[in-house]
Design a protein around this motif. Structure first.
Motif, PDB file in Angstrom:
ATOM      1  N   THR B 539     -11.123   2.515  35.103  1.00  0.00           N
ATOM      2  CA  THR B 539     -12.459   2.025  35.405  1.00  0.00           C
ATOM      3  C   THR B 539     -12.834   2.267  36.853  1.00  0.00           C
ATOM      4  O   THR B 539     -13.947   2.689  37.165  1.00  0.00           O
ATOM      5  N   LEU B 540     -11.884   2.001  37.734  1.00  0.00           N
ATOM      6  CA  LEU B 540     -12.195   2.197  39.144  1.00  0.00           C
ATOM      7  C   LEU B 540     -12.559   3.649  39.403  1.00  0.00           C
ATOM      8  O   LEU B 540     -13.385   3.965  40.257  1.00  0.00           O
ATOM      9  N   LYS B 541     -11.949   4.563  38.634  1.00  0.00           N
ATOM     10  CA  LYS B 541     -12.241   5.979  38.831  1.00  0.00           C
ATOM     11  C   LYS B 541     -13.548   6.386  38.164  1.00  0.00           C
ATOM     12  O   LYS B 541     -14.445   6.911  38.804  1.00  0.00           O
ATOM     13  N   VAL B 542     -13.628   6.131  36.861  1.00  0.00           N
ATOM     14  CA  VAL B 542     -14.762   6.688  36.125  1.00  0.00           C
ATOM     15  C   VAL B 542     -15.529   5.644  35.311  1.00  0.00           C
ATOM     16  O   VAL B 542     -16.215   5.983  34.365  1.00  0.00           O
ATOM     17  N   GLY B 543     -15.394   4.379  35.683  1.00  0.00           N
ATOM     18  CA  GLY B 543     -16.008   3.326  34.868  1.00  0.00           C
ATOM     19  C   GLY B 543     -17.528   3.356  34.880  1.00  0.00           C
ATOM     20  O   GLY B 543     -18.159   3.945  35.762  1.00  0.00           O
ATOM     21  N   LYS B 544     -18.097   2.697  33.883  1.00  0.00           N
ATOM     22  CA  LYS B 544     -19.549   2.609  33.771  1.00  0.00           C
ATOM     23  C   LYS B 544     -20.062   1.644  34.823  1.00  0.00           C
ATOM     24  O   LYS B 544     -19.534   0.542  34.985  1.00  0.00           O
ATOM     25  N   LYS B 545     -21.123   2.011  35.528  1.00  0.00           N
ATOM     26  CA  LYS B 545     -21.707   1.139  36.551  1.00  0.00           C
ATOM     27  C   LYS B 545     -22.295  -0.107  35.897  1.00  0.00           C
ATOM     28  O   LYS B 545     -22.892  -0.038  34.832  1.00  0.00           O
ATOM     29  N   ALA B 546     -22.105  -1.237  36.576  1.00  0.00           N
ATOM     30  CA  ALA B 546     -22.562  -2.475  35.955  1.00  0.00           C
ATOM     31  C   ALA B 546     -23.934  -2.905  36.443  1.00  0.00           C
ATOM     32  O   ALA B 546     -24.765  -3.365  35.674  1.00  0.00           O
ATOM     33  N   GLY B 547     -24.180  -2.763  37.720  1.00  0.00           N
ATOM     34  CA  GLY B 547     -25.473  -3.195  38.229  1.00  0.00           C
ATOM     35  C   GLY B 547     -25.567  -4.702  38.347  1.00  0.00           C
ATOM     36  O   GLY B 547     -24.594  -5.418  38.171  1.00  0.00           O
ATOM     37  N   HIS B 548     -26.813  -5.179  38.628  1.00  0.00           N
ATOM     38  CA  HIS B 548     -27.012  -6.610  38.824  1.00  0.00           C
ATOM     39  C   HIS B 548     -26.918  -7.367  37.519  1.00  0.00           C
ATOM     40  O   HIS B 548     -27.481  -6.941  36.503  1.00  0.00           O
ATOM     41  N   ASN B 549     -26.248  -8.475  37.531  1.00  0.00           N
ATOM     42  CA  ASN B 549     -26.201  -9.408  36.416  1.00  0.00           C
ATOM     43  C   ASN B 549     -26.077  -8.723  35.052  1.00  0.00           C
ATOM     44  O   ASN B 549     -26.928  -8.890  34.177  1.00  0.00           O
ATOM     45  N   PRO B 550     -25.012  -7.984  34.854  1.00  0.00           N
ATOM     46  CA  PRO B 550     -24.918  -7.175  33.631  1.00  0.00           C
ATOM     47  C   PRO B 550     -24.810  -8.005  32.358  1.00  0.00           C
ATOM     48  O   PRO B 550     -25.212  -7.542  31.300  1.00  0.00           O
ATOM     49  N   TRP B 551     -24.293  -9.232  32.437  1.00  0.00           N
ATOM     50  CA  TRP B 551     -24.145 -10.026  31.217  1.00  0.00           C
ATOM     51  C   TRP B 551     -25.380 -10.894  30.965  1.00  0.00           C
ATOM     52  O   TRP B 551     -25.386 -11.706  30.060  1.00  0.00           O
ATOM     53  N   LYS B 552     -26.386 -10.757  31.834  1.00  0.00           N
ATOM     54  CA  LYS B 552     -27.539 -11.652  31.748  1.00  0.00           C
ATOM     55  C   LYS B 552     -27.103 -13.114  31.796  1.00  0.00           C
ATOM     56  O   LYS B 552     -27.413 -13.911  30.913  1.00  0.00           O
ATOM     57  N   ALA B 553     -26.356 -13.424  32.826  1.00  0.00           N
ATOM     58  CA  ALA B 553     -25.887 -14.793  33.013  1.00  0.00           C
ATOM     59  C   ALA B 553     -26.839 -15.534  33.938  1.00  0.00           C
ATOM     60  O   ALA B 553     -27.738 -14.928  34.525  1.00  0.00           O
ATOM     61  N   ASN B 554     -26.663 -16.815  34.052  1.00  0.00           N
ATOM     62  CA  ASN B 554     -27.581 -17.619  34.841  1.00  0.00           C
ATOM     63  C   ASN B 554     -27.036 -18.066  36.179  1.00  0.00           C
ATOM     64  O   ASN B 554     -27.786 -18.441  37.066  1.00  0.00           O
ATOM     65  N   SER B 555     -25.712 -18.095  36.299  1.00  0.00           N
ATOM     66  CA  SER B 555     -25.165 -18.761  37.475  1.00  0.00           C
ATOM     67  C   SER B 555     -25.257 -17.867  38.700  1.00  0.00           C
ATOM     68  O   SER B 555     -25.467 -16.655  38.619  1.00  0.00           O
ATOM     69  N   LEU B 556     -25.076 -18.506  39.864  1.00  0.00           N
ATOM     70  CA  LEU B 556     -25.430 -17.861  41.123  1.00  0.00           C
ATOM     71  C   LEU B 556     -24.574 -16.662  41.473  1.00  0.00           C
ATOM     72  O   LEU B 556     -25.012 -15.793  42.217  1.00  0.00           O
ATOM     73  N   GLU B 557     -23.327 -16.625  40.959  1.00  0.00           N
ATOM     74  CA  GLU B 557     -22.474 -15.522  41.409  1.00  0.00           C
ATOM     75  C   GLU B 557     -23.053 -14.169  41.010  1.00  0.00           C
ATOM     76  O   GLU B 557     -22.729 -13.150  41.609  1.00  0.00           O
ATOM     77  N   TRP B 558     -23.918 -14.153  40.011  1.00  0.00           N
ATOM     78  CA  TRP B 558     -24.520 -12.896  39.582  1.00  0.00           C
ATOM     79  C   TRP B 558     -25.805 -12.581  40.334  1.00  0.00           C
ATOM     80  O   TRP B 558     -26.421 -11.550  40.106  1.00  0.00           O
ATOM     81  N   LEU B 559     -26.242 -13.512  41.176  1.00  0.00           N
ATOM     82  CA  LEU B 559     -27.534 -13.339  41.833  1.00  0.00           C
ATOM     83  C   LEU B 559     -27.375 -13.022  43.306  1.00  0.00           C
ATOM     84  O   LEU B 559     -28.185 -13.411  44.133  1.00  0.00           O
ATOM     85  N   THR B 560     -26.306 -12.326  43.631  1.00  0.00           N
ATOM     86  CA  THR B 560     -26.051 -12.021  45.026  1.00  0.00           C
ATOM     87  C   THR B 560     -26.916 -10.864  45.472  1.00  0.00           C
ATOM     88  O   THR B 560     -27.491 -10.145  44.647  1.00  0.00           O
ATOM     89  N   SER B 561     -26.971 -10.688  46.801  1.00  0.00           N
ATOM     90  CA  SER B 561     -27.833  -9.638  47.334  1.00  0.00           C
ATOM     91  C   SER B 561     -27.305  -8.256  46.953  1.00  0.00           C
ATOM     92  O   SER B 561     -28.076  -7.335  46.743  1.00  0.00           O
ATOM     93  N   THR B 562     -25.992  -8.117  46.904  1.00  0.00           N
ATOM     94  CA  THR B 562     -25.433  -6.814  46.547  1.00  0.00           C
ATOM     95  C   THR B 562     -24.370  -7.018  45.494  1.00  0.00           C
ATOM     96  O   THR B 562     -23.869  -8.111  45.312  1.00  0.00           O
ATOM     97  N   VAL B 563     -24.017  -5.961  44.787  1.00  0.00           N
ATOM     98  CA  VAL B 563     -22.884  -5.987  43.858  1.00  0.00           C
ATOM     99  C   VAL B 563     -21.931  -4.883  44.251  1.00  0.00           C
ATOM    100  O   VAL B 563     -22.345  -3.737  44.328  1.00  0.00           O
ATOM    101  N   PRO B 564     -20.679  -5.150  44.545  1.00  0.00           N
ATOM    102  CA  PRO B 564     -20.072  -6.478  44.701  1.00  0.00           C
ATOM    103  C   PRO B 564     -20.664  -7.246  45.886  1.00  0.00           C
ATOM    104  O   PRO B 564     -21.163  -6.600  46.818  1.00  0.00           O
TER     105      PRO B 564
END
Ligand code: HEM
Ligand SMILES: [Cu+2]
Ligand SMILES: [Cu+2]
Lengths: 237, 611, 278
Positions: B539-564
């Protein structure tokens, strides 16, 4: 940070209001400095350490095969040919309690931004602590001279020596650490680290504030309080 | 974010500021109380060393904890392989003596419980997730936090060093019961046990530093609007576990100190009069049972220190991936807190047949079975969350389902063992081994795996491969279940635990086949973990990009300014929270999730319940 | 394959395994059938809960798996349901706890007529002592133990003189007569455990612990040490032979008492001195 007024929160009376207030956003203890909250929780944990020690002591003392020695004889001091029970301990306890007093005053002057008084009082507390540790060292060497060891004891149960050296040693370590910090903080007060908005700490980005003296004071009072229990358990029981 | 919070204003100015959202509906309904605490200033590392080694960013510390704990876990796994090799195929490993076996049992048990699971959940997930989830920039004392990790690191180093000292590591069993622990006749009774005790003490000290951080961050550094009852259950689980740890580890520390003195100074805290090999030892008058009380006063909360974070995390995972709010959030919180509090009153259920006063049995059996009630409530709430959900059957969810099955199974066998007189025939047999592996080995492991698949996109920005993940899951779940489910029946037969050689009595030889089967399954489960490692590398080599809040979750850890998330987590402005993290599938809402930062004015047409 | 099917098979497999397992408890040979019954009861209640919960979960997995256009239900709480579940669980727990406590009460209340047996453990072996004609065991102390006094009996205790000493890891017991096992250890923890009797208790150095049972099936049983006691733990075995009254009496009559041993030793000493005089 000490303004307890909370805007925009209409508290319901009674338990509900208390629960809402406790659970309200941002902080649980309104206006309480992070470091102070941390010290309280640390002391709670430390209370459990000392409780474990003292409960083990009670259990150990209750179940030895040989009789427990009489504290008033073991801890007596010979002054001018007369044996005075618990003399040294009385002085030690007095010194330690007094140092709690000077510590409390230091905190007061700190909040009044009275740098000089605060610094001197912290220093006085440190010296009180140092005296205590010194007297404890004297007592230890006296007992060792009389043949008391962690593993044996001419006056009775061997566990007496084990528990005595372990618990007073652990407490003495607490006092010694306190003394070191008191000296450091005395220096910091005199050097003005808490003046004019405060100087940043050595390793952190936090700015100095006289609240640190209060936090140190919490620790110091705790160590004194523990001593009262140790005193009662070892010397009076 | 429709919020006017300004970091540049001073604290005084903030508290007098009037709030308002940019949303038009009604400025009042978005009201959030003004800030109570100034924004945290962070120490930003610049060199490689301050950024990655002696780093003060909780996220990096979390990853450091995670990797170190996983390293110990791999050691523990290899030891379990060696043990299973001996048990399934006695004599197959030529070098395996009884001494080695007992050393491996001990190190495996201690590593798995303390250095692997505790460190992973609290040090790893705790550090990474707490500041993110409560909306803080970092832990409140980043420097102390950094020291905490390095203490842990030294503790692990000392522990591992004990493999190489003369006499080898201690073989006293992870419970370290005196008097045998420090007497010859037990392997590693010299340097081995001393290093173990030192390592444990270092662990406690290091953990205390970390624990203070977690607690104060949760209590005193939440973002605006984040009330206690809006915190994700993950935070509640880690919080309560940390409280338990702060109050339980002292007993471990004290017993370690006393045992060290018994060992090196010849005190007799735990040592009665003993004759060994015809000689009377220089001990006398101590109480071995006192140690057991101290140990289990630590040891029982310890199992909840592992379990509660797992409860919390799995609740969040189930909720997000069923697209449904966690059922009975308040009940869940109170169950976590209640279980935590009760866990201090049940310790002697490990000592029913220890020779303590038998009348304690009544009290501790009752308290133990009382704990079953809140625990069962949690289980009901997990499955009721699935009910009428919209369940994504992805890898994360599979791990959660695996957790439910193994946890319920292990919880039920716990009722056997907690119920004094039922414990009498079963204690110290393989039934116990099967029980606690199921409930505190495999079940939390399932959660850890689920959490890895769930948060990997946050930590690395890429999705782990689903296909590999599913293989990984099925091998691990089915394998682990077939190790431990049949093992209970070994206990019924009466096979005692900590036996280097299985018994050759007629009624026990029937178990030979089962032991071979269990060992094979154990090898497969262990090997299956390499699928995860391969998956991560791939995954680290060729994994699919996740982008912001990929699971459509509500909690704050997914609402950060950048990912990671970067150091400081949330960019210039801290988020402001308006609701709990479980507003999924709210009737009337456009999407099936409403993030915690969405102000009410943006979702006026929905039927959210007030939280 | 749908994951739900596999989960279903796992549950089904567990139930079938339990029903058809060739591995189950050894035939009981003591009065503690109540423990087995409580285990069976717990299996029914607990197993029922396990199956119900897991089947419910599996059902949800089938029924509610993800569909793009479906929305999950929004129902944060259901006070009534939660209350019902809490009370149902509480009742279930009480139903399990009650028999457990009742049997524990029997376990810690030793019948008056129980035969006391002193079980002495060390690294790594067992030996036993039975009361003599006076029906009482002499008191002991670890430091008294030596070659002449293998049980460490206090020499000034009159009860000790006629104690029957069995310096072997095998002991005989009388069928249908309750025994009170008095456990002691001279070095580390041990545990005298016979799976068929169901009962066990740690031997702790420094104190005497106990438990009781009534063997009710003649035959030979193996004793296992059930508390880790060092490298020899797994090899620390013994045996019990449960006999009917007559066989037991015969066996008991053949055993040596403490005074026999003392006499034998004195003979030896006298023999030695005679030898020396010559
Ligand atoms: C597939 C993975 C694992 C396998 C195959 C395994 C296997 C074993 C074996 C064979 C024993 C020794 C049993 C005996 O002789 O008494 C044991 C003991 C133990 N294991 Fe595991 N284990 C695994 C994972 C875990 C995990 C994740 C934990 C974390 C809780 C754990 C905790 C323990 C403990 C506490 C003991 C008791 C040690 C003692 O008796 O002192 N194990 N395990
Ligand atoms: Cu427990
Ligand atoms: Cu043993």
């Amino acid at each position: 940070m000490s303004d307890p007024k909370i805007e925009g929160l209409q508290l319901k009376p009674g338990f509900r209001g208390m629960a809402d207030d406790t659970g309200s956003d941002q902080t649980m203890f309104k206006g309480v400095h992070w470091g102070k909250a941390m010290m309280w929780i640390f002391l709670l944990s430390d209370t459990f350490v000392f409780s474990c020690f003292l409960i083990s002591y009670m259990k150990g003392r209750g179940s030895t095969l040989v009789d427990w020695p009489y504290p008033s004889e073991v801890f007596a001091l010979h002054v001018g040919g007369v044996s005075v029970p618990l003399l040294l301990i009385a002085i030690m306890t007095f010194v330690l309690i007094t140092s709690s007093g000077t510590m409390a005053l230091a905190v007061k002057y700190g909040y009044e931004k009275n740098r000089k008084m605060c610094g001197w009082l912290v220093l006085a507390t440190a010296l009180g602590g140092l005296t205590f540790v010194g007297m404890q060292a004297f007592e230890w060497s006296k007992l060792i001279e009389e043949g008391v060891r962690p593993w044996e004891n001419p006056f009775g149960a061997a566990q007496f020596g084990s528990f005595f050296f372990m618990i007073t040693g652990f407490h003495g370590t607490h006092v010694s650490i306190g003394v070191i910090f008191l000296f450091i903080y005395a220096y910091k007060v005199f050097a003005g680290h808490y003046e004019n908005g405060g100087k940043r700490g050595w390793f952190t980005t936090m700015k100095g504030d006289y609240v640190e003296i209060e936090i140190l004071g919490l620790y110091w009072h705790f160590v004194d309080l523990v001593w009262v229990f140790i005193f009662a358990f070892f010397y009076l029981w | 974010m429709s919020d006017e919070y300004d970091n540049n204003k001073t604290y005084q100015a903030q508290s007098s500021e009037t709030m308002g959202g940019s949303a038009p509906a009604s400025p009042d309904m978005d009201y959030v109380r003004p800030a109570e605490i100034p924004d945290q200033e962070l120490y930003h590392g610049h060199s490689f060393i301050t950024k990655w080694v002696f780093c003060q960013d909780a996220k990096v510390i979390g990853v450091q904890y995670f990797l170190t704990a996983v390293f110990t876990g791999v050691v523990g796994l290899i030891l379990s392989w060696l043990m299973r090799l001996q048990l399934g195929f006695p004599g197959a490993a030529g070098f395996m003596t009884a001494e080695h076996y007992y050393q491996f049992v001990t190190m495996h048990g201690m590593i798995m419980v303390v250095y692997f699971l505790t460190a992973l959940f609290l040090g790893g997930f705790g550090n990474y997730l707490i500041p993110l989830m409560v909306g803080a920039r970092d832990m409140v004392f980043p420097y102390v936090n950094m020291i905490s990790f390095w203490m842990f690191f030294i503790a692990v180093a000392v522990l591992m060093a004990s493999f190489f000292v003369p006499g080898g590591p201690t073989g006293a069993g992870w419970t370290l019961y005196p008097p045998q622990t420090i007497l010859p006749g037990t392997p590693g009774a010299g340097m081995g046990i001393l290093l173990m005790l030192v390592s444990l003490s270092l662990f406690v000290i290091g953990f205390t530093m970390g624990g203070l951080n977690y607690l104060i961050t949760i209590l005193q550094a939440r973002t605006r609007g984040m009330t206690l009852m809006r915190m994700p259950l993950t935070v509640w689980g880690i919080f309560t576990a940390t409280v338990l740890a702060m109050l339980a580890f002292p007993a471990l520390l004290v017993s370690a100190i006393m045992m060290t003195l018994d060992k090196i100074l010849g005190t007799s805290f735990f040592m009665p009069t003993i004759i060994q090999a015809g000689e009377v030892l220089d001990y006398g008058g101590g109480s071995p049972i006192l140690f057991q009380h101290l140990f289990w006063f630590f040891g029982h909360p310890e199992v909840y220190i592992v379990a509660l974070p797992a409860f919390g995390i799995v609740s969040d995972l189930i909720s997000v991936h069923s697209r449904k709010n966690i059922f009975g959030y308040r009940m869940m919180v109170w169950a976590i807190v209640g279980i935590g509090a009760l866990s201090f009153f049940v310790w002697a259920h490990h000592m029913y047949v220890s020779g303590m006063n038998p009348w304690f049995g009544f009290f501790f059996a009752t308290t133990t079975l009382i704990i079953a009630v809140p625990t069962a409530m949690k289980v009901y709430n997990w499955i009721l969350t699935l009910w009428r959900g919209n369940i994504r059957l992805n890898t994360v969810m599979l791990w959660c389902l695996g957790f439910i099955v193994t946890f319920v199974n292990g919880g039920i066998t716990g009722i056997f063992l907690g119920n004094v007189s039922v414990d009498v025939p079963l204690s110290d047999t393989y039934f116990v081994i099967a029980h606690f592996h199921m409930v505190m080995g495999i079940a939390p492991l399932m959660v850890i795996m689920g959490a890895v698949y769930h948060w990997f996109p946050l930590v690395s920005g890429k999705f782990l491969d689903e296909k590999l993940g599913k293989w990984h899951f099925w091998f691990t779940f089915l394998g682990a279940y077939s190790i431990y489910f049949p093992m209970h029946y070994l206990g019924f037969i009466g096979v005692p635990r900590r036996y280097f050689e299985m018994y050759d009595s007629p009624y026990m030889t029937s178990a030979v086949g089962m032991n071979e089967f269990i060992s094979m399954a154990a090898f497969i489960v262990g090997a299956a973990q390499f699928i995860l490692i391969y998956n991560i590398i791939k995954t680290l080599k060729v994994g699919k990009k996740a982008g912001h809040n990929p699971w459509k979750a509500n909690s704050l850890e997914w609402l950060t300014s950048t990912v990671p998330p970067e150091h400081g987590n949330f960019g210039e402005r801290l988020p402001v929270v308006h609701r709990w993290p479980y507003d999924f599938s709210v009737p009337g809402a456009k999407e099936d999730y409403i993030t915690q930062t969405t102000p009410p004015s943006e979702v006026v047409h929905t039927e959210v319940e007030k939280t | 394959m749908h994951p739900g099917i596999i989960f279903f098979l796992v549950i089904l497999g567990s139930v079938l395994f339990h029903i058809f397992t060739p591995w189950y408890w050894t035939d009981i040979a003591s009065n503690w059938g109540g423990m087995d019954d409580t285990i069976t009861l717990t299996f029914w209640v607990g197993g029922g809960v396990f199956v119900a919960v897991c089947l419910f979960m599996t059902y949800c997995v089938f029924k509610f798996s993800y569909k793009e256009n479906r929305k999950a239900e929004y129902k944060p709480e259901d006070k009534k349901l939660e209350k019902i579940l809490t009370w149902a669980t509480t009742l279930g727990v009480i139903a399990l706890l009650a028999p457990g406590l009742i049997i524990w009460n029997q376990y810690v209340t030793v019948p008056k007529n129980a035969l006391e047996v002193d079980v002495m453990a060390w690294q790594w072996g067992w030996q036993y002592r039975l009361p003599g004609k006076d029906g009482k065991l002499g008191t002991t102390q670890v430091i008294n133990i030596n070659d002449e006094n293998p049980f460490g009996i206090n020499l000034d205790d009159p009860y000790g003189k006629d104690d029957v000493m069995i310096q072997s890891d095998a002991i005989n017991l009388e069928n249908n007569r309750p025994v009170k096992i008095l456990l002691r250890s001279v070095d580390v923890l041990h545990n005298w455990y016979v799976p068929q009797f169901r009962a066990k208790m740690d031997a702790v150095p420094g104190v005497v612990t106990f438990y009781w049972f009534e063997p009710n099936k003649t035959g030979e049983y193996e004793v296992l040490c059930a508390e880790y006691c060092g490298v020899g733990h797994y090899a620390m075995r013994g045996s019990v032979l449960v006999q009917n009254e007559q066989d037991y009496a015969t066996w008991l009559g053949e055993q040596e008492t403490f005074s026999d041993l003392i006499a034998k030793q004195q003979d030896l000493v006298i023999g030695d001195t005679k030898l020396a005089q010559k």
